[in-house]
Design a protein around this motif. Structure first.
Motif: not given
Length: 707
Positions: A578-580, A582, A693-694, A696-697, A702-705
């Protein structure tokens, strides 16, 4: 086809044989009949090419500073290689092209095959030009007259910035090609025009066109002349079209101007401005940008997005059209400006001694041709066999020139093709590195039964398409990162891969760097979690550069930060779960290149990628820290590695090596021997999905799987 180029390394001007371009979407393919040599601009380029290295450095002090900064961070040898690589790239000459349309690209509706057009194309027998840089030629305007379109637009844009009104006095400093056309346009606008030039022949020509002209070299004081001509008022505007490094021109222009006068610079002069000259009269000074609004705007020029006429009346294309209409109606005459007409193959009579040339306008005349232009040329007659690591390279940009080809030459690869969109860069590299054929048609690579490996180094938006086409053609494929720009593209790549039975490799070279291999060895093979921090001091890239365009480059996170996702995957021996992400001070919907990415791995590893574009270029570009089982590794810029807490390791060093050579050694060996891919496909897919995913996060907060 033949094209005139300038060799910046040794100063030679060459008529090069290169493959003709294919027409691109949004562009028209033009067969050239005439082109005009802009002696002012092209003389500067030719003289720069002929200058020695010290003279070149003196002319570009800002570039010298960049070189010294690069030496500090990357070392001497990589910097020297980069400088010589840049100087080794020839410069296409010319930007005043006339011909007929022989092909129309997708999305172009304003032009048809057979149209006579003027454009900013180079001195080449065929050019593919975006539709907003092309204008139709009126029936009564000859090809020779139309060759003055772009030069005329440069002068016209300077006039639009000066904004003269009927009856005003405007001075034109410099009566070269641009100056003579500018003076005529001003006269047609109802202005009182004064021209200055130190060449008596140019002054006489201007006089014959009805322009009041003076040669200061014959004892005429420019400021006194203007004051006398205007009864002491001074010039309402001064347009500078001269090319001279002296600061005297700007000083004289200020002194001859009236209070609150306007000065517009089209040419190239010294700009050490006296505050007193401008302060006392409240003068305005502006530099004109080439042909008009739209110049250097990627959306306008390359994507064909026009500015609404109601808001931007005069774009560069509409300036082209205005000049052509002025020639058509005889508001300006250009025939007297033509000094000589020279067949293309006798180009040296123009370029041989440009410094001493007194020519106003030289017209290059192109031979008439029929049939399809050649899209490939043979450089060498090497023999190739399937299964021997025969390579076809698609893309001939800076990275191909600076890194990929030098590395491939040290392998057992057999280089059969190199493809470039314009033909010139590919031909230059083919000659330098012994590639057998240069082409502008990628299908020749895909259709060739001897090619084992298609190597893709194009802009990012073409990667997935090229990979799929290569796989469907039965080729192994290597593509520079990223593999795809979105999930739809990635799914199509995976499907083609499964059906092909061939290998896919992506240019995640960091894992092949000697210090990365040393780190992996020191950490051991146990599947235990670790903390890894990778910091990329990426450096600022201006926002208008294509890498930031999400449709073309995908942004720097998808396009570049993926390197470090793969590196952490390699060091940890696990895949991203998963990825988050900022980002610094941006709307989540906007693109970013200042971000921190948190990565959770399947084996519990915690990864942090700091991708920053706001740091100093004098600081190390890349740094990796690993914390694992009471041990620490610190890698600095792929030159130094320090270990803390290890029994059998404390430090290692390397010339700055990011793993490119090792990567290509393994790649060619794999293709020739039919072994496993150099990076497992599931890891390539996982890394690509993690980069998506980065983004999208950031949007979701939020965290994205990662599936």
């Amino acid at each position: 086809m033949k094209q005139i180029i300038q060799d910046l390394k040794d100063g030679n001007t060459i008529l090069e044989e290169v493959p003709a371009p294919l027409v691109k979407p949004g562009q028209v393919l033009i067969q050239t009949s005439r082109s005009l040599v802009s002696l002012g601009t092209e003389r500067m380029l030719v003289e720069f090419g002929k200058a020695n290295f010290l003279q070149k450095a003196r002319q570009q002090p800002d570039k010298v500073k960049e070189v010294f900064n690069k030496v500090k961070t990357d070392g001497l040898q990589p910097t020297v290689n980069a400088v010589f690589n840049k100087l080794g790239q020839p410069l296409p000459l010319g930007y005043c092209n006339v011909g007929k349309v022989i092909a129309v690209g997708k999305g172009v509706e304003d032009f048809a095959v057979g149209d006579r057009v003027a454009s900013n194309g180079n001195h080449a027998e065929y050019v593919s030009i975006p539709k907003n840089l092309v204008a139709k030629i009126p029936d009564n305007v000859s090809d020779e007259e139309a060759a003055f379109t772009v030069i005329g637009a440069i002068g016209l844009q300077g006039i639009r910035l000066a904004n003269p009104t009927f009856g005003e006095t405007v001075v034109v400093v410099g009566l070269g090609l641009i100056g003579l056309i500018t003076a005529q346009l001003l006269k047609a606008n109802g202005c009182q025009v004064i021209g200055f030039d130190y060449d008596s022949a140019k002054v006489a020509l201007a006089e014959s066109l009805g322009i009041t002209s003076v040669n200061p070299g014959e004892g005429n004081d420019q400021v006194a002349f203007v004051n006398s001509f205007t009864n002491g008022v001074g010039a309402d505007a001064v347009i500078i079209t001269a090319s001279n490094k002296s600061n005297e021109i700007i000083s004289q222009s200020a002194k001859m101007s009236r209070k609150r006068g306007r000065i517009v610079l089209i040419g190239v002069i010294g700009l050490d401005i006296s505050r007193a000259d401008f302060f006392e009269k409240e003068l305005t000074f502006q530099v004109s940008c080439s042909y008009g609004p739209g110049r250097y705007d990627e959306a306008y020029e390359q994507k064909g997005q026009d500015y609404p006429l109601g808001y931007v009346r005069w774009t560069e294309k509409r300036n082209f059209e205005a000049v052509l209409n002025a020639i058509d109606s005889k508001v300006i005459v250009v025939e007297p400006l033509i000094t000589e007409r020279v067949p293309l193959d006798q180009y040296e009579s123009i370029y041989g001694d440009m410094s001493g040339s007194k020519s106003i306008a030289s017209i290059l005349v192109y031979p008439e041709k029929s049939g399809e232009p050649k899209r490939a040329i043979t450089i060498s007659s090497n023999v190739f066999e399937p299964g021997k690591g025969t390579v076809g390279i698609i893309g001939a940009g800076n990275f191909t020139s600076a890194m990929i080809l030098p590395c491939l030459k040290k392998t057992k690869a057999k280089l059969k093709f190199i493809s470039s969109s314009g033909g010139l860069s590919g031909t230059t590299l083919a000659k330098k590195y012994g590639v057998a054929q240069s082409t502008t048609d990628n299908s020749l690579i895909f259709q060739d039964s001897e090619v084992d490996l298609a190597l893709v180094t194009t802009r990012h938006n073409a990667h997935a398409k090229m990979v799929i086409e290569a796989l469907k053609s039965g080729k192994n494929v290597f593509v520079e990162k990223p593999l795809a720009l979105n999930q739809e593209e990635l799914d199509a790549v995976v499907e083609a891969y499964k059906e092909s039975g061939k290998t896919v490799s992506v240019g995640f070279n960091r894992r092949f760097a000697p210090l990365a291999i040393q780190m992996k060895k020191a950490l051991g093979s146990g599947d235990t979690p670790m903390n890894i921090i990778a910091t990329m001091n990426a450096g600022l890239i201006p926002p208008n550069v294509w890498v930031h365009d999400m449709e073309v480059g995908g942004g720097r996170i998808i396009g570049e930060a993926c390197h470090f996702i793969d590196l952490i995957t390699y060091l940890s021996g696990s895949k991203v779960k998963s990825v988050c992400m900022n980002a610094m001070g941006v709307n989540p919907e906007e693109n970013t290149d200042n971000a921190t990415i948190l990565l959770k791995y399947e084996n519990g590893t915690n990864g942090v990628i700091n991708y920053f574009a706001n740091g100093s270029k004098s600081y190390s570009k890349e740094r990796v820290e690993v914390y694992h089982q009471e041990r620490t590794l610190i890698m600095d810029n792929w030159r130094k590695l320090k270990g803390f807490g290890f029994k059998n390791f404390s430090s290692a060093s390397s010339g700055q090596d990011k793993g490119h050579q090792n990567q290509f050694n393994l790649l060619i060996d794999s293709v020739q021997k039919g072994g496993s891919p150099i990076i497992p496909m599931d890891e390539l897919v996982n890394t690509t999905k993690a980069s998506f995913a980065a983004i999208e996060s950031l949007k979701l907060g939020a965290w994205v799987n990662v599936d």
